[in-house]
Enzyme design. Structure first.
Site, PDB file in Angstrom:
ATOM      1  N   ALA A  82     -20.633  18.033 -52.906  1.00 18.98           N
ATOM      2  CA  ALA A  82     -20.215  18.871 -54.009  1.00 18.98           C
ATOM      3  C   ALA A  82     -19.008  18.199 -54.561  1.00 18.98           C
ATOM      4  CB  ALA A  82     -19.898  20.157 -53.605  1.00 18.98           C
ATOM      5  N   THR A 134     -16.771   7.487 -52.673  1.00 17.88           N
ATOM      6  CA  THR A 134     -17.090   6.569 -53.941  1.00 17.88           C
ATOM      7  C   THR A 134     -16.217   5.232 -53.545  1.00 17.88           C
ATOM      8  OG1 THR A 134     -16.584   6.081 -56.259  1.00 17.88           O
ATOM      9  CG2 THR A 134     -15.310   7.558 -55.237  1.00 17.88           C
ATOM     10  N   ASP A 135     -16.760   4.258 -54.233  1.00 20.02           N
ATOM     11  CA  ASP A 135     -15.989   2.591 -54.106  1.00 20.02           C
ATOM     12  C   ASP A 135     -14.752   2.922 -55.057  1.00 20.02           C
ATOM     13  OD1 ASP A 135     -17.369   2.747 -56.511  1.00 20.02           O
ATOM     14  OD2 ASP A 135     -18.516   0.984 -56.093  1.00 20.02           O
ATOM     15  N   GLU A 136     -14.806   3.808 -55.948  1.00 21.56           N
ATOM     16  CA  GLU A 136     -13.600   3.756 -56.655  1.00 21.56           C
ATOM     17  C   GLU A 136     -12.232   4.129 -56.261  1.00 21.56           C
ATOM     18  OE1 GLU A 136     -14.236   5.837 -60.502  1.00 21.56           O
ATOM     19  OE2 GLU A 136     -16.361   5.330 -60.768  1.00 21.56           O
ATOM     20  N   TYR A 160     -10.057  11.182 -61.476  1.00 23.05           N
ATOM     21  CA  TYR A 160     -11.500  11.439 -60.474  1.00 23.05           C
ATOM     22  C   TYR A 160     -11.165  10.839 -59.270  1.00 23.05           C
ATOM     23  CZ  TYR A 160     -15.857  10.136 -58.690  1.00 23.05           C
ATOM     24  OH  TYR A 160     -16.828  10.089 -57.670  1.00 23.05           O
ATOM     25  N   ALA A 162      -8.643   9.499 -57.788  1.00 22.63           N
ATOM     26  CA  ALA A 162      -7.405  10.094 -56.792  1.00 22.63           C
ATOM     27  C   ALA A 162      -7.855  11.360 -56.017  1.00 22.63           C
ATOM     28  CB  ALA A 162      -6.248  10.380 -58.136  1.00 22.63           C
ATOM     29  N   LYS A 164     -10.868  12.018 -55.201  1.00 19.08           N
ATOM     30  CA  LYS A 164     -11.896  11.616 -54.205  1.00 19.08           C
ATOM     31  C   LYS A 164     -11.209  11.176 -53.109  1.00 19.08           C
ATOM     32  CE  LYS A 164     -15.823  11.837 -53.886  1.00 19.08           C
ATOM     33  NZ  LYS A 164     -16.518  12.921 -53.601  1.00 19.08           N
TER      34      LYS A 164
HETATM   35  P1  NAD Z   1     -23.279  15.400 -60.135  1.00 19.89           P
HETATM   36  O1  NAD Z   1     -21.854  15.577 -61.047  1.00 19.89           O
HETATM   37  O2  NAD Z   1     -24.674  15.102 -60.523  1.00 19.89           O
HETATM   38  O3  NAD Z   1     -23.516  16.631 -59.035  1.00 19.89           O
HETATM   39  C1  NAD Z   1     -22.480  17.390 -58.373  1.00 19.89           C
HETATM   40  C2  NAD Z   1     -22.969  18.782 -57.905  1.00 19.89           C
HETATM   41  O4  NAD Z   1     -21.888  19.450 -57.401  1.00 19.89           O
HETATM   42  C3  NAD Z   1     -23.518  19.730 -59.011  1.00 19.89           C
HETATM   43  O5  NAD Z   1     -24.850  20.204 -58.626  1.00 19.89           O
HETATM   44  C4  NAD Z   1     -22.499  20.967 -59.013  1.00 19.89           C
HETATM   45  O6  NAD Z   1     -22.935  22.186 -59.630  1.00 19.89           O
HETATM   46  C5  NAD Z   1     -21.853  20.864 -57.536  1.00 19.89           C
HETATM   47  N1  NAD Z   1     -20.492  21.389 -57.483  1.00 19.89           N
HETATM   48  C6  NAD Z   1     -19.559  21.065 -58.465  1.00 19.89           C
HETATM   49  N2  NAD Z   1     -18.326  21.799 -58.064  1.00 19.89           N
HETATM   50  C7  NAD Z   1     -18.714  22.393 -56.821  1.00 19.89           C
HETATM   51  C8  NAD Z   1     -18.146  23.613 -56.110  1.00 19.89           C
HETATM   52  N3  NAD Z   1     -16.713  23.962 -56.211  1.00 19.89           N
HETATM   53  N4  NAD Z   1     -18.990  24.109 -55.283  1.00 19.89           N
HETATM   54  C9  NAD Z   1     -20.222  23.646 -54.943  1.00 19.89           C
HETATM   55  N5  NAD Z   1     -20.998  22.940 -55.718  1.00 19.89           N
HETATM   56  C10 NAD Z   1     -20.196  22.261 -56.897  1.00 19.89           C
HETATM   57  O7  NAD Z   1     -22.819  14.579 -58.724  1.00 19.89           O
HETATM   58  P2  NAD Z   1     -23.467  13.044 -58.167  1.00 19.89           P
HETATM   59  O8  NAD Z   1     -23.393  11.941 -59.023  1.00 19.89           O
HETATM   60  O9  NAD Z   1     -24.775  13.660 -57.760  1.00 19.89           O
HETATM   61  O10 NAD Z   1     -22.455  12.739 -57.043  1.00 19.89           O
HETATM   62  C11 NAD Z   1     -22.426  13.351 -55.881  1.00 19.89           C
HETATM   63  C12 NAD Z   1     -21.311  13.251 -54.986  1.00 19.89           C
HETATM   64  O11 NAD Z   1     -21.316  11.651 -54.772  1.00 19.89           O
HETATM   65  C13 NAD Z   1     -19.946  13.378 -55.514  1.00 19.89           C
HETATM   66  O12 NAD Z   1     -19.219  13.726 -54.352  1.00 19.89           O
HETATM   67  C14 NAD Z   1     -19.513  11.903 -56.262  1.00 19.89           C
HETATM   68  O13 NAD Z   1     -18.046  11.985 -56.013  1.00 19.89           O
HETATM   69  C15 NAD Z   1     -20.195  10.959 -55.007  1.00 19.89           C
HETATM   70  N6  NAD Z   1     -20.581   9.586 -55.845  1.00 19.89           N
HETATM   71  C16 NAD Z   1     -21.449   9.504 -56.918  1.00 19.89           C
HETATM   72  C17 NAD Z   1     -21.704   8.277 -57.367  1.00 19.89           C
HETATM   73  C18 NAD Z   1     -22.652   8.285 -58.688  1.00 19.89           C
HETATM   74  O14 NAD Z   1     -22.691   7.109 -58.860  1.00 19.89           O
HETATM   75  N7  NAD Z   1     -23.172   9.449 -59.079  1.00 19.89           N
HETATM   76  C19 NAD Z   1     -21.120   7.166 -56.824  1.00 19.89           C
HETATM   77  C20 NAD Z   1     -20.506   7.299 -55.653  1.00 19.89           C
HETATM   78  C21 NAD Z   1     -20.095   8.570 -55.074  1.00 19.89           C
HETATM   79  O1  DAU Z   2     -18.574   3.774 -58.444  1.00 23.81           O
HETATM   80  C1  DAU Z   2     -18.912   4.707 -58.268  1.00 23.81           C
HETATM   81  C2  DAU Z   2     -18.944   5.775 -59.382  1.00 23.81           C
HETATM   82  O2  DAU Z   2     -19.938   5.640 -60.326  1.00 23.81           O
HETATM   83  C3  DAU Z   2     -18.942   7.277 -58.813  1.00 23.81           C
HETATM   84  O3  DAU Z   2     -17.879   7.647 -57.922  1.00 23.81           O
HETATM   85  C4  DAU Z   2     -18.857   8.305 -60.192  1.00 23.81           C
HETATM   86  O4  DAU Z   2     -19.178   9.756 -59.583  1.00 23.81           O
HETATM   87  C5  DAU Z   2     -19.788   7.984 -61.158  1.00 23.81           C
HETATM   88  O5  DAU Z   2     -19.713   8.811 -62.290  1.00 23.81           O
HETATM   89  C6  DAU Z   2     -19.726   6.329 -61.557  1.00 23.81           C
HETATM   90  O6  DAU Z   2     -18.521   6.087 -62.128  1.00 23.81           O
HETATM   91  P1  DAU Z   2     -18.494   5.117 -63.409  1.00 23.81           P
HETATM   92  O7  DAU Z   2     -17.546   5.586 -64.319  1.00 23.81           O
HETATM   93  O8  DAU Z   2     -18.616   3.891 -62.969  1.00 23.81           O
HETATM   94  O9  DAU Z   2     -19.864   5.743 -63.983  1.00 23.81           O
HETATM   95  P2  DAU Z   2     -20.253   5.768 -65.665  1.00 23.81           P
HETATM   96  O10 DAU Z   2     -21.654   5.865 -65.699  1.00 23.81           O
HETATM   97  O11 DAU Z   2     -19.436   6.742 -66.201  1.00 23.81           O
HETATM   98  O12 DAU Z   2     -19.855   4.405 -66.249  1.00 23.81           O
HETATM   99  C7  DAU Z   2     -20.292   3.321 -65.767  1.00 23.81           C
HETATM  100  C8  DAU Z   2     -19.817   2.042 -66.774  1.00 23.81           C
HETATM  101  O13 DAU Z   2     -20.040   2.221 -67.937  1.00 23.81           O
HETATM  102  C9  DAU Z   2     -18.061   2.165 -66.763  1.00 23.81           C
HETATM  103  O14 DAU Z   2     -17.578   0.945 -66.603  1.00 23.81           O
HETATM  104  C10 DAU Z   2     -18.135   3.002 -68.093  1.00 23.81           C
HETATM  105  C11 DAU Z   2     -18.926   2.470 -69.000  1.00 23.81           C
HETATM  106  N1  DAU Z   2     -19.487   3.413 -69.829  1.00 23.81           N
HETATM  107  C12 DAU Z   2     -19.948   4.658 -69.592  1.00 23.81           C
HETATM  108  C13 DAU Z   2     -20.178   5.534 -70.595  1.00 23.81           C
HETATM  109  C14 DAU Z   2     -20.676   7.000 -70.128  1.00 23.81           C
HETATM  110  C15 DAU Z   2     -19.661   3.089 -71.263  1.00 23.81           C
HETATM  111  O15 DAU Z   2     -19.354   1.683 -71.586  1.00 23.81           O
HETATM  112  N2  DAU Z   2     -19.981   3.923 -72.254  1.00 23.81           N
HETATM  113  C16 DAU Z   2     -20.324   5.039 -71.643  1.00 23.81           C
HETATM  114  O16 DAU Z   2     -20.967   6.062 -72.747  1.00 23.81           O
END
Ligand code: NAD
Ligand code: DAU
Length: 354
Positions: A82, A134-136, A160, A162, A164
């Site tokens: 979450a 996350t790696d961020e 974001y 910060a 995490k």
């Molecule tokens: P997402 O935004 O798709 O899903 C987040 C989910 O959390 C949603 O279902 C939302 O309803 C729920 N949520 C938000 N606030 C909540 C709260 N206060 N209580 C209960 N539920 C809540 O996110 P995701 O992309 O599936 O990411 C999941 C986790 O993995 C996150 O912690 C994110 O930081 C981490 N992460 C994501 C990525 C990525 O590439 N998507 C990469 C690295 C880490």
């Molecule tokens: O690295 C892990 C992270 O990856 C997770 O922790 C985050 O939850 C997840 O959202 C993701 O973050 P990014 O910012 O890397 O993902 P995003 O898909 O938003 O963007 C990927 C790259 O693409 C980034 O360099 C920004 C760029 N981008 C993104 C969007 C949405 C664009 O150039 N245009 C766009 O419209």
């Protein structure tokens, strides 16, 4: 015994629950607030169809309800997905990121500590609080820097990352101070089924097929490491099963690509599988727009630890994973419609058009 997954209606969480129910017999309780990012349709295959699945709409900030759920279901592990997850939204409005990612993680840790503290000794040892990060949190790399390793300094650059990073510190502190058996995983950019088109890969597929611009920030030369979501789910299962309490594991796809490479790969697949009318390439829809504020230039992950200690490696190459992902979106237009309703359109209007 059961496991409790938070944020299980989101992208990675729902993939994890589907993977879990396909691979394990143990029941899973999905606790999700259902923010704009939570989509119950992600779990249509198991809702009311699988005895091992149940859903509770609940905020991780709700300490009392979480403690009650942990006790009622005899929870032996929490997997915390979450979070507010979109960097661009955190730049527009950090507030929700502070409330969920920091305060919410703190409240969830408190609830976990309360429940864990009352367990018999052997159950306490076996208990796990697995925090998905996350790696961020490690900041941005120069082109020749080595990939992120587990002991690297935290240098988060966006609201974001910060938030995490703060949550990771709290998880670590609850292990060090109270002995809560917690583990953190820091992974790279996931892609695959059920990802909301606010993120780069699904945005590119959705906008290409809708005839809209494919938005690229700045010069498009930013690098991300791409991890197929099912490989991530497998890694999390392994860490939950065999990972050591108090440790951090980095998880990556070993697939560094520039954003432009990613978008061109998608356009090439669409040109081949779903040619547009008039014979134009989808790549002609690419539009360069103003860069993201504080945009991190490069992320990369060193997976040595999880490989050596747990024997995990990513199964999918980027080429195979992106082909599957595009095919999934083409075959699941009904799902795409559920994910791109009014709140999605409002975001697009606010973020890109204004
Ligand atoms: P997402 O935004 O798709 O899903 C987040 C989910 O959390 C949603 O279902 C939302 O309803 C729920 N949520 C938000 N606030 C909540 C709260 N206060 N209580 C209960 N539920 C809540 O996110 P995701 O992309 O599936 O990411 C999941 C986790 O993995 C996150 O912690 C994110 O930081 C981490 N992460 C994501 C990525 C990525 O590439 N998507 C990469 C690295 C880490
Ligand atoms: O690295 C892990 C992270 O990856 C997770 O922790 C985050 O939850 C997840 O959202 C993701 O973050 P990014 O910012 O890397 O993902 P995003 O898909 O938003 O963007 C990927 C790259 O693409 C980034 O360099 C920004 C760029 N981008 C993104 C969007 C949405 C664009 O150039 N245009 C766009 O419209």
């Amino acid at each position: 015994m059961s496991i409790l997954v938070t944020g299980g209606a989101g992208f990675i969480g729902s993939n994890y629950i589907l993977d879990w129910l396909a691979e394990c017999d143990e029941p899973v309780i999905n606790v999700d607030k259902l923010t704009y990012a939570g989509n119950p349709h992600n779990l249509a295959a198991v809702k009311d169809k699988h005895d091992g699945y149940s859903f509770v709409q609940c905020d991780i900030n709700d300490y009392d309800q979480i403690v009650q759920l942990l006790k009622k279901h005899g929870i032996r592990a929490i997997v915390n997905f979450a979070a507010e997850s979109h960097v661009d939204r955190s730049i527009h409005r950090p507030e929700d990121f502070i409330q969920t990612n920091i305060v919410g993680t703190y409240r969830l840790l408190e609830a976990a500590k309360e429940h864990w503290g009352a367990l018999p000794e052997e159950d306490q040892e076996a208990f796990r609080f697995l925090h998905i990060s996350t790696d961020e949190v490690y900041g941005s790399l120069e082109p020749d820097d080595p990939p992120f390793r587990e002991g690297d300094c935290y240098r988060p650059n966006s609201p974001y990352s910060a938030s995490k990073a703060s949550s990771d510190h709290l998880v670590r502190a609850y292990h060090q101070t109270y002995g809560l058996p917690a583990i953190i995983v820091n992974c790279s950019n996931n892609y695959g089924p059920f990802q909301l088109p606010e993120k780069l890969i699904p945005m590119c597929i959705f906008n290409a097929l809708s005839g809209d611009p494919i938005y690229i920030y700045g010069d498009g030369q930013q690098i991300r490491d791409w991890l197929y979501v099912k490989d991530h789910c497998k890694a999390i299962r392994l860490v939950l099963d065999q990972g050591l309490a108090g440790k951090t594991y980095n998880i990556g796809g070993e697939a560094e690509k520039t954003n432009l490479q990613v978008v061109h790969a998608i356009c090439e697949i669409l040109d081949r599988t779903t040619p547009g009318s008039g014979g134009n390439s989808y790549a002609e829809q690419i539009e360069f727009i103003k860069d993201r504020l504080g945009h991190d230039r490069r992320y990369a992950i060193d997976t040595t630890m999880i490989k050596n200690e747990l024997g995990w490696k990513p199964d999918q190459t980027f080429e195979a994973g992106i082909e599957k992902t595009v095919a999934w979106y083409l075959a699941n237009q009904d799902w795409v419609a559920t994910a791109t309703g009014v709140s999605y359109k409002t975001w697009v209007e606010t973020h890109y058009k204004k």
